[in-house]
Design a protein around this motif. Structure first.
Motif, PDB file in Angstrom:
ATOM      1  N   TYR A 195       0.820  -1.212   0.000  1.00  0.00           N
ATOM      2  CA  TYR A 195       0.000   0.000   0.000  1.00  0.00           C
ATOM      3  C   TYR A 195       0.853   1.261   0.000  1.00  0.00           C
ATOM      4  CZ  TYR A 195      -4.270  -2.690   0.736  1.00  0.00           C
ATOM      5  OH  TYR A 195      -5.333  -3.536   0.601  1.00  0.00           O
TER       6      TYR A 195
ATOM      7  N   GLY B  94       0.704   4.146  -2.750  1.00  0.00           N
ATOM      8  CA  GLY B  94       0.517   5.543  -2.355  1.00  0.00           C
ATOM      9  C   GLY B  94       1.584   6.460  -2.915  1.00  0.00           C
TER      10      GLY B  94
ATOM     11  N   PHE C 134      -4.636  10.701  -2.744  1.00  0.00           N
ATOM     12  CA  PHE C 134      -5.170   9.796  -1.728  1.00  0.00           C
ATOM     13  C   PHE C 134      -6.343   8.995  -2.263  1.00  0.00           C
ATOM     14  CE2 PHE C 134      -8.531   9.175   1.437  1.00  0.00           C
ATOM     15  CZ  PHE C 134      -7.925   8.207   2.207  1.00  0.00           C
TER      16      PHE C 134
ATOM     17  N   ALA D 285      -6.371   5.061  -2.672  1.00  0.00           N
ATOM     18  CA  ALA D 285      -7.349   4.247  -1.946  1.00  0.00           C
ATOM     19  C   ALA D 285      -8.157   3.387  -2.909  1.00  0.00           C
ATOM     20  CB  ALA D 285      -8.274   5.148  -1.134  1.00  0.00           C
TER      21      ALA D 285
ATOM     22  N   CYS E  97      -5.888   0.517  -4.081  1.00  0.00           N
ATOM     23  CA  CYS E  97      -5.731  -0.451  -2.992  1.00  0.00           C
ATOM     24  C   CYS E  97      -6.992  -1.282  -2.815  1.00  0.00           C
ATOM     25  CB  CYS E  97      -5.377   0.260  -1.691  1.00  0.00           C
ATOM     26  SG  CYS E  97      -3.733   0.986  -1.663  1.00  0.00           S
TER      27      CYS E  97
END
Length: 171
Positions: free
Chosen positions: A79, A83, A97, A101, A104
């Motif tokens: 992750y 990121g 972000f 997200a 992920c």
């Protein structure tokens, strides 16, 4: 998520490019910093297994706990690399972000959901599930640390770090 996007937005990325570090060292340094923050958060939870072990009369499954922590570290590494990659693509930290997200979530849940679709052959569904993160994390969290699962996580980490290096070089 602000690792590269904040550098782009504030204009300090040009200063970073003139420093005597390579792009690879810069990306790996940002990744290690993100991973270290996650590692500190995980270290704070180590009090729970020790407390459970102390208070338990029958003992606890230390293999499962150790596997869960190893799996969690590998998941955090994957992750963190995702990121850093999404941060290298965006100038806005919020957009980075949300993109991170989403990637992920897709990597964790979607492949397993696609594998469960009726009408797919069992072997094809198995290979779809193996492409996702959930299957590998669940194997490790049971205490069964297989080299295939570790290689999968390391491949995801290196893939996204490589993509980040390519993205930063193109700027």
């Amino acid at each position: 998520m602000r690792s590269f996007s904040d550098e782009y937005r504030s204009g300090t990325f040009e200063v970073l490019r003139t420093t005597p570090v390579s792009i690879t060292q810069l990306v790996v340094g940002k990744f290690i910093a993100c991973f270290f923050v996650a590692l500190l958060a995980i270290l704070c939870t180590l009090v729970y297994p020790f407390t459970l072990s102390y208070l338990s009369t029958d003992g606890v499954d230390t293999g499962g706990i150790a596997g869960s922590y190893i799996g969690l570290l590998l998941l955090c590494g994957a992750y963190a690399s995702i990121g850093v990659f999404t941060s290298s693509m965006q100038q806005n930290a919020v957009t980075a972000f949300l993109t991170g997200a989403l990637i992920c979530f897709l990597g964790y849940a979607v492949f397993d959901s696609l594998a469960a679709i009726e009408g797919l052959s069992h072997s094809f569904g198995y290979y779809i599930a193996q492409a996702g993160i959930m299957q590998h994390y669940q194997n490790i969290s049971k205490g069964y640390i297989d080299s295939r699962d570790v290689v999968y996580f390391l491949s995801v980490i290196f893939f996204f770090l490589y993509m980040t290096i390519q993205q930063v070089k193109s700027r």
